[in-house]
Design a protein around this motif. Structure first.
Motif, PDB file in Angstrom:
ATOM      1  N   GLY A  32       0.816  -1.212   0.000  1.00 22.29           N
ATOM      2  CA  GLY A  32       0.000   0.000   0.000  1.00 22.29           C
ATOM      3  C   GLY A  32       0.846   1.257   0.000  1.00 22.29           C
ATOM      4  O   GLY A  32       1.618   1.484   0.928  1.00 22.29           O
ATOM      5  N   VAL A  36       0.211   6.462   4.575  1.00 25.87           N
ATOM      6  CA  VAL A  36       0.807   5.782   5.720  1.00 25.87           C
ATOM      7  C   VAL A  36       1.906   4.806   5.275  1.00 25.87           C
ATOM      8  O   VAL A  36       3.018   4.818   5.826  1.00 25.87           O
ATOM      9  CB  VAL A  36      -0.293   5.081   6.539  1.00 25.87           C
ATOM     10  N   ASP A  55       1.998  -1.382  -4.662  1.00 28.47           N
ATOM     11  CA  ASP A  55       0.695  -0.709  -4.701  1.00 28.47           C
ATOM     12  C   ASP A  55      -0.038  -1.109  -5.971  1.00 28.47           C
ATOM     13  O   ASP A  55       0.547  -1.182  -7.047  1.00 28.47           O
ATOM     14  CB  ASP A  55       0.853   0.816  -4.648  1.00 28.47           C
ATOM     15  N   ASP A  56      -1.338  -1.342  -5.821  1.00 26.21           N
ATOM     16  CA  ASP A  56      -2.101  -1.870  -6.959  1.00 26.21           C
ATOM     17  C   ASP A  56      -2.437  -0.809  -8.002  1.00 26.21           C
ATOM     18  O   ASP A  56      -2.871  -1.119  -9.096  1.00 26.21           O
ATOM     19  CB  ASP A  56      -3.382  -2.575  -6.472  1.00 26.21           C
ATOM     20  N   ARG A  65     -10.466  13.307  -0.165  1.00 25.66           N
ATOM     21  CA  ARG A  65     -10.437  12.474   1.052  1.00 25.66           C
ATOM     22  C   ARG A  65      -9.830  13.303   2.173  1.00 25.66           C
ATOM     23  O   ARG A  65     -10.422  14.280   2.604  1.00 25.66           O
ATOM     24  CB  ARG A  65      -9.653  11.192   0.796  1.00 25.66           C
ATOM     25  N   GLY A  66      -8.648  12.925   2.633  1.00 26.27           N
ATOM     26  CA  GLY A  66      -8.053  13.651   3.744  1.00 26.27           C
ATOM     27  C   GLY A  66      -7.818  15.118   3.401  1.00 26.27           C
ATOM     28  O   GLY A  66      -7.432  15.457   2.286  1.00 26.27           O
ATOM     29  N   VAL A  67      -8.069  15.965   4.389  1.00 23.04           N
ATOM     30  CA  VAL A  67      -7.911  17.403   4.211  1.00 23.04           C
ATOM     31  C   VAL A  67      -6.935  17.966   5.245  1.00 23.04           C
ATOM     32  O   VAL A  67      -6.016  18.711   4.919  1.00 23.04           O
ATOM     33  CB  VAL A  67      -9.265  18.125   4.391  1.00 23.04           C
ATOM     34  N   CYS A  68      -7.169  17.609   6.507  1.00 22.04           N
ATOM     35  CA  CYS A  68      -6.478  18.287   7.608  1.00 22.04           C
ATOM     36  C   CYS A  68      -5.317  17.448   8.125  1.00 22.04           C
ATOM     37  O   CYS A  68      -5.515  16.293   8.513  1.00 22.04           O
ATOM     38  CB  CYS A  68      -7.432  18.510   8.771  1.00 22.04           C
ATOM     39  N   GLN A 126      -5.388  15.373  -0.083  1.00 24.03           N
ATOM     40  CA  GLN A 126      -4.569  14.190   0.181  1.00 24.03           C
ATOM     41  C   GLN A 126      -3.655  13.838  -0.995  1.00 24.03           C
ATOM     42  O   GLN A 126      -2.560  13.332  -0.809  1.00 24.03           O
ATOM     43  CB  GLN A 126      -5.483  13.012   0.538  1.00 24.03           C
ATOM     44  N   VAL A 151      -1.072  -7.200  -4.351  1.00 22.26           N
ATOM     45  CA  VAL A 151      -0.827  -8.399  -3.554  1.00 22.26           C
ATOM     46  C   VAL A 151      -2.087  -9.256  -3.610  1.00 22.26           C
ATOM     47  O   VAL A 151      -3.171  -8.789  -3.248  1.00 22.26           O
ATOM     48  CB  VAL A 151      -0.473  -8.024  -2.108  1.00 22.26           C
ATOM     49  N   SER A 188      -7.195  -5.867   2.010  1.00 19.30           N
ATOM     50  CA  SER A 188      -7.356  -7.215   1.475  1.00 19.30           C
ATOM     51  C   SER A 188      -6.414  -8.183   2.179  1.00 19.30           C
ATOM     52  O   SER A 188      -6.727  -9.361   2.336  1.00 19.30           O
ATOM     53  CB  SER A 188      -7.147  -7.223  -0.038  1.00 19.30           C
ATOM     54  N   ARG A 246     -13.599  22.799   0.660  1.00 22.59           N
ATOM     55  CA  ARG A 246     -14.239  21.525   0.904  1.00 22.59           C
ATOM     56  C   ARG A 246     -15.433  21.768   1.809  1.00 22.59           C
ATOM     57  O   ARG A 246     -15.292  22.363   2.874  1.00 22.59           O
ATOM     58  CB  ARG A 246     -13.215  20.598   1.539  1.00 22.59           C
ATOM     59  N   ASP A 308      -5.197   2.888   8.157  1.00 23.53           N
ATOM     60  CA  ASP A 308      -6.600   2.482   8.057  1.00 23.53           C
ATOM     61  C   ASP A 308      -6.777   0.964   8.051  1.00 23.53           C
ATOM     62  O   ASP A 308      -7.843   0.475   8.409  1.00 23.53           O
ATOM     63  CB  ASP A 308      -7.227   3.049   6.767  1.00 23.53           C
ATOM     64  N   GLY A 320      -7.691  10.211  10.916  1.00 18.31           N
ATOM     65  CA  GLY A 320      -7.383   9.050  10.084  1.00 18.31           C
ATOM     66  C   GLY A 320      -5.930   8.990   9.670  1.00 18.31           C
ATOM     67  O   GLY A 320      -5.117   8.283  10.284  1.00 18.31           O
ATOM     68  N   ALA A 321      -5.591   9.716   8.626  1.00 20.73           N
ATOM     69  CA  ALA A 321      -4.205   9.709   8.159  1.00 20.73           C
ATOM     70  C   ALA A 321      -3.267  10.216   9.252  1.00 20.73           C
ATOM     71  O   ALA A 321      -2.148   9.721   9.406  1.00 20.73           O
ATOM     72  CB  ALA A 321      -4.076  10.572   6.909  1.00 20.73           C
ATOM     73  N   ASN A 322      -3.738  11.188  10.023  1.00 19.31           N
ATOM     74  CA  ASN A 322      -2.878  11.705  11.084  1.00 19.31           C
ATOM     75  C   ASN A 322      -2.438  10.605  12.042  1.00 19.31           C
ATOM     76  O   ASN A 322      -1.273  10.530  12.412  1.00 19.31           O
ATOM     77  CB  ASN A 322      -3.617  12.803  11.856  1.00 19.31           C
TER      78      ASN A 322
HETATM   79  C1  LIG Z   1     -14.178  12.001   3.388  1.00 18.73           C
HETATM   80  C2  LIG Z   1     -12.903  11.699   4.116  1.00 18.73           C
HETATM   81  C3  LIG Z   1     -12.241  12.725   4.799  1.00 18.73           C
HETATM   82  C4  LIG Z   1     -11.074  12.477   5.480  1.00 18.73           C
HETATM   83  N1  LIG Z   1     -10.424  13.506   6.120  1.00 18.73           N
HETATM   84  C5  LIG Z   1      -9.258  13.289   6.747  1.00 18.73           C
HETATM   85  C6  LIG Z   1      -8.537  14.351   7.323  1.00 18.73           C
HETATM   86  O1  LIG Z   1      -8.947  15.513   7.237  1.00 18.73           O
HETATM   87  N2  LIG Z   1      -7.371  14.075   7.957  1.00 18.73           N
HETATM   88  C7  LIG Z   1      -6.894  12.804   8.044  1.00 18.73           C
HETATM   89  O2  LIG Z   1      -5.845  12.617   8.662  1.00 18.73           O
HETATM   90  N3  LIG Z   1      -7.541  11.772   7.487  1.00 18.73           N
HETATM   91  C8  LIG Z   1      -8.705  11.988   6.832  1.00 18.73           C
HETATM   92  N4  LIG Z   1      -9.345  10.947   6.223  1.00 18.73           N
HETATM   93  C9  LIG Z   1      -8.809   9.604   6.354  1.00 18.73           C
HETATM   94  C10 LIG Z   1      -7.655   9.331   5.390  1.00 18.73           C
HETATM   95  O3  LIG Z   1      -8.084   9.508   4.057  1.00 18.73           O
HETATM   96  C11 LIG Z   1      -7.187   7.898   5.626  1.00 18.73           C
HETATM   97  O4  LIG Z   1      -7.019   7.699   6.998  1.00 18.73           O
HETATM   98  C12 LIG Z   1      -5.871   7.609   4.918  1.00 18.73           C
HETATM   99  O5  LIG Z   1      -6.000   7.612   3.532  1.00 18.73           O
HETATM  100  C13 LIG Z   1      -5.347   6.249   5.350  1.00 18.73           C
HETATM  101  O6  LIG Z   1      -4.116   6.031   4.735  1.00 18.73           O
HETATM  102  P1  LIG Z   1      -3.571   4.565   4.494  1.00 18.73           P
HETATM  103  O7  LIG Z   1      -2.235   4.774   3.843  1.00 18.73           O
HETATM  104  O8  LIG Z   1      -3.657   3.783   5.750  1.00 18.73           O
HETATM  105  O9  LIG Z   1      -4.596   3.883   3.486  1.00 18.73           O
HETATM  106  P2  LIG Z   1      -5.072   4.322   2.018  1.00 18.73           P
HETATM  107  O10 LIG Z   1      -4.911   5.769   1.817  1.00 18.73           O
HETATM  108  O11 LIG Z   1      -6.402   3.727   1.835  1.00 18.73           O
HETATM  109  O12 LIG Z   1      -4.015   3.618   1.065  1.00 18.73           O
HETATM  110  C14 LIG Z   1      -4.026   2.227   0.828  1.00 18.73           C
HETATM  111  C15 LIG Z   1      -3.245   1.946  -0.439  1.00 18.73           C
HETATM  112  O13 LIG Z   1      -3.108   0.529  -0.581  1.00 18.73           O
HETATM  113  C16 LIG Z   1      -3.368   0.168  -1.926  1.00 18.73           C
HETATM  114  N5  LIG Z   1      -3.819  -1.240  -1.893  1.00 18.73           N
HETATM  115  C17 LIG Z   1      -4.970  -1.724  -1.396  1.00 18.73           C
HETATM  116  N6  LIG Z   1      -5.003  -3.065  -1.528  1.00 18.73           N
HETATM  117  C18 LIG Z   1      -3.835  -3.437  -2.112  1.00 18.73           C
HETATM  118  C19 LIG Z   1      -3.272  -4.690  -2.506  1.00 18.73           C
HETATM  119  N7  LIG Z   1      -3.921  -5.843  -2.318  1.00 18.73           N
HETATM  120  N8  LIG Z   1      -2.052  -4.689  -3.089  1.00 18.73           N
HETATM  121  C20 LIG Z   1      -1.377  -3.533  -3.292  1.00 18.73           C
HETATM  122  N9  LIG Z   1      -1.857  -2.327  -2.920  1.00 18.73           N
HETATM  123  C21 LIG Z   1      -3.072  -2.286  -2.349  1.00 18.73           C
HETATM  124  C22 LIG Z   1      -4.417   1.178  -2.384  1.00 18.73           C
HETATM  125  O14 LIG Z   1      -4.428   1.330  -3.773  1.00 18.73           O
HETATM  126  C23 LIG Z   1      -3.941   2.444  -1.691  1.00 18.73           C
HETATM  127  O15 LIG Z   1      -3.014   3.154  -2.482  1.00 18.73           O
HETATM  128  C24 LIG Z   1     -10.544  11.175   5.509  1.00 18.73           C
HETATM  129  C25 LIG Z   1     -11.179  10.151   4.820  1.00 18.73           C
HETATM  130  C26 LIG Z   1     -12.340  10.405   4.117  1.00 18.73           C
HETATM  131  C27 LIG Z   1     -12.995   9.296   3.354  1.00 18.73           C
END
Ligand SMILES: Cc1cc2nc3c(=O)[nH]c(=O)nc-3n(C[C@H](O)[C@H](O)[C@H](O)COP(=O)(O)OP(=O)(O)OC[C@H]3O[C@@H](n4cnc5c(N)ncnc54)[C@H](O)[C@@H]3O)c2cc1C
Lengths: 554, 74
Positions: A32, A36, A55-56, A65-68, A126, A151, A188, A246, A308, A320-322
């Motif tokens: 991923g 994160v 990454d897929d 998605r993420g803003v702050c 984001q 994966v 997954s 937003r 996440d 979330g991302a934070n």
């Molecule tokens: C409307 C909304 C508003 C938000 N606002 C905020 C905010 O203001 N501040 C904040 O901190 N967070 C916010 N978030 C949350 C934030 O978007 C997530 O917490 C963040 O994206 C999580 O990051 P991650 O790297 O864990 O996962 P993701 O960003 O979901 O990344 C996962 C990655 O893994 C890849 N992947 C998935 N399965 C596979 C596989 N089998 N093989 C290879 N690659 C794969 C995907 O393509 C993707 O690139 C918000 C979310 C939403 C929906």
């Protein structure tokens, strides 16, 4: 397509495995390339561990998605070399205003103290964050970033895991000693391993709209309860980069997501809010629901879950991302010590313990915000409106207004890695605390404390005069750099001056104030900028014991 | 003592690192007290709660002030 942003396309490059060579084994594979997974890869690579990222997809996060991004995440992003990019592009803010119907009832400042490098928050789409992280990762020769690499199976084995990866060229296999799972909310890999994630779904829907317009709204967060332009529901407005605003509209559970996304439904809502005269362009619309849940444990042998994939919260609070970025902050130094044979694998259990503790705090706070914003019963709504009605006049009620408690780091006060205090200190820099920042002067240059600590264990020894440190003491300080787990000692002093060790001149006195430091005070700081231990008097044996404790070597 | 209108909530033995935490702890407990009750049951719980707290506060002058503020704007 967005009018303000062009999605980069990252080419797929056939990996060596696909040209028929033997199955390769890597020290660390990250699944991923979201915010994160990328943060984990960069941090590990910077500390010398080669990383493969799978990454897929072939671009950054699509849509709104993420803003702050909060101060603590920015401090971590500084360490991985993208903090300046994010802050330069983003919109910095500290003030949030809350309105009830037509009236402002409450405002808050995320940064009540002066003299911190980073603001309380920035707003940034984001996709920019991910783009900067990818650019940074590509500068590092030991990050092997593989796009369009999905994966499709994970087989844990005693000393690591074997993966099957699907690319445009077919499926290949790789092996890894450690697997970091950062594949997002619908993980997954979590499914493949048959692992559960528990929590609850909130019965509500939100419409998010990104709107491009020229407006001189100040860089603040505005939140409305029951506004005249969207009665009975809540609305949130954030300014992002490129004049993109937003807007989040609460819709209620009954709303039909497909219907609500149609421009003929969305545009009147926005016009009602902004007035008919304001010109704007609709850039993105989606409808989402959310949940709060987490895995029981984030470590499963040599498989480590972050972001996440491990936990999700409602967006009120931007946790979330934070919090995912803070996961990697906690994990990477521990994994590095374990890979280097300097700490037992049990150190990684404390990754799970500490970040489960933090996830629970995030879930608690975002659940409370959600319950306040979207009351579940008539009585709950009555209490909510009573608080809002009292808030404009009475301070006690303002403290109860909860339009989102914005992401702040957890104080890891329960961690087994902490050495409890043996003497009294004032203030909040307790063992387990994320360090406060402070302005310092280093080699005559004004700088920030948090830019000079982290990535290694450090001891901050507060002295009245750096030139007057006893030579025998100095020799012991210096010798700590050669310990099995090295500790770099730095002198912190109200006066500058040179010494055989680096000196942080506390020219504004903020370090002394925030850390309750007096001559003799010594703080042991973890590589993730959390306090591990502190004393009023230096004692080499106690320091060594605290380092052993903080690395599970005790 | 006049009615205290400044934030005043805390729990003995608990250390707070965030100013919003004690108020949120209280509010959650308050809402939880009403969980799964009908509106009528909730109204009864609220009435009992006011009686219990009033007795605890004791000072009727303070209670009169609170009652007056509570009625304002309703
Ligand atoms: C409307 C909304 C508003 C938000 N606002 C905020 C905010 O203001 N501040 C904040 O901190 N967070 C916010 N978030 C949350 C934030 O978007 C997530 O917490 C963040 O994206 C999580 O990051 P991650 O790297 O864990 O996962 P993701 O960003 O979901 O990344 C996962 C990655 O893994 C890849 N992947 C998935 N399965 C596979 C596989 N089998 N093989 C290879 N690659 C794969 C995907 O393509 C993707 O690139 C918000 C979310 C939403 C929906």
């Amino acid at each position: 397509m967005l009018s303000t942003y062009q999605y980069p396309k990252y080419e797929y490059v056939a990996p060596p495995e696909q040209t028929g060579g033997p199955v390769k084994r890597y020290p660390v594979v990250v699944v991923g390339a979201g915010p994160v997974g990328l943060a984990a890869a960069i941090e590990l690579a910077q500390s010398g561990v080669p990383v493969v990222v799978l990454d897929d997809d072939d671009t950054v996060s699509v849509g709104s998605r993420g803003v702050c991004y909060a101060k603590r995440a920015l401090e971590v992003l500084d360490r991985i070399g993208v903090g300046d990019d994010c802050v330069a592009k983003g919109v910095s803010w500290n003030v949030g205003r809350t309105f009830f119907r037509e009236e402002e009832v409450y405002n808050f400042n995320l940064l009540p103290q002066p003299d911190h490098k980073r603001p309380g928050m920035i707003n940034l789409q984001q996709y920019y964050l991910e783009e900067y992280e990818i650019r940074r990762a590509r500068e590092l020769p030991n990050v092997d970033l593989r796009f369009r690499s999905k994966v499709v199976s994970v087989q844990p084995e005693g000393r690591g895991a074997a993966l099957q990866v699907e690319t445009p060229d077919g499926i290949y296999q790789i092996e890894t000693d450690w697997l970091i799972v950062a594949d997002g909310a619908r993980s997954s890999v979590r499914h493949m391993l048959g692992l559960e994630i528990d929590g609850k779904i909130f019965m509500d829907r939100f419409l998010i709209a990104d709107v491009v317009m020229k407006a001189d709204f100040p860089a603040e967060r505005w939140f409305w309860f029951d506004p005249p332009f969207h009665p009975g529901q809540s609305v949130l407005l954030h300014r992002q980069a490129d004049n993109v605003f937003r807007i989040d509209f609460q819709l209620g559970w009954q709303a039909d997501p497909e219907e609500e996304k149609k421009p003929e439904k969305v545009i009147p809502r926005i016009k009602a809010m902004l007035g008919d005269d304001r010109e704007f362009e609709l850039e993105w619309v989606s409808v989402y629901t959310f949940q709060c849940r987490r895995m029981q444990q984030f470590r499963h042998g040599r498989v480590l879950f972050v972001g996440d994939a491990a936990h999700q919260v409602s967006p009120f609070g931007a946790r979330g991302a934070n919090s995912g970025i803070q996961d990697t902050d906690n994990l990477c130094w521990k994994l590095k010590l374990v890979i280097d044979g300097k700490a037992p694998e049990s150190l990684l259990d404390t990754y799970s313990d500490e970040r489960v503790f933090a996830a629970d705090e995030n879930i608690l706070n975002s659940t409370r915000s959600t319950d306040f914003i979207t009351p579940k019963s008539k009585t709950s709504l009555t209490f909510r409106n009573a608080v809002l009605a009292l808030a404009s006049e009475h301070a006690f009620a303002r403290a109860l207004v909860n339009s989102g408690r914005l992401s702040v780091p957890a104080y890891l006060t329960e961690s087994t890695l902490n050495t409890p205090d043996s003497t009294a200190f004032a203030g909040d820099m307790v063992p387990g605390a994320p360090m406060d920042d402070a302005p310092i002067r280093v080699d005559g240059v004004n700088d920030w404390l948090l830019d000079h600590v982290g990535q290694r264990f450090m001891a901050l020894a507060y002295v009245a005069d750096p030139a007057a440190v006893d030579p025998a003491r100095m020799a012991i300080f210096k010798s700590l750099a050669n310990a099995p787990v090295p500790v770099e000692v730095v002198l912190v002093s109200p006066r500058g001056g040179s010494a055989e060790l680096p000196v942080f001149e506390d020219y504004a006195g903020r370090f002394a104030e925030r850390f309750d430091a007096r001559p003799g005070t010594l703080y042991l700081i973890r590589p993730d900028q959390h306090v591990a231990a502190r004393w009023r008097e230096f004692d080499a044996d106690r320091l060594r014991a605290a380092v052993a404790r903080a690395t599970c070597n005790a | 003592m006049p009615l205290n209108l400044k934030p005043n909530l805390s729990e003995p033995g608990k250390r707070y690192f965030r100013a919003f935490t004690p108020g949120d702890d209280f509010y959650e407990a308050l809402i939880d007290t009403h969980r799964d009750l009908s509106d009528e049951q909730s109204a009864m719980v609220n009435a009992k709660l006011i009686l219990l707290l009033s007795n605890h506060i004791g000072d009727i002058a303070v209670l009169r002030e609170a009652m007056q503020i509570a009625r304002e704007g309703v």
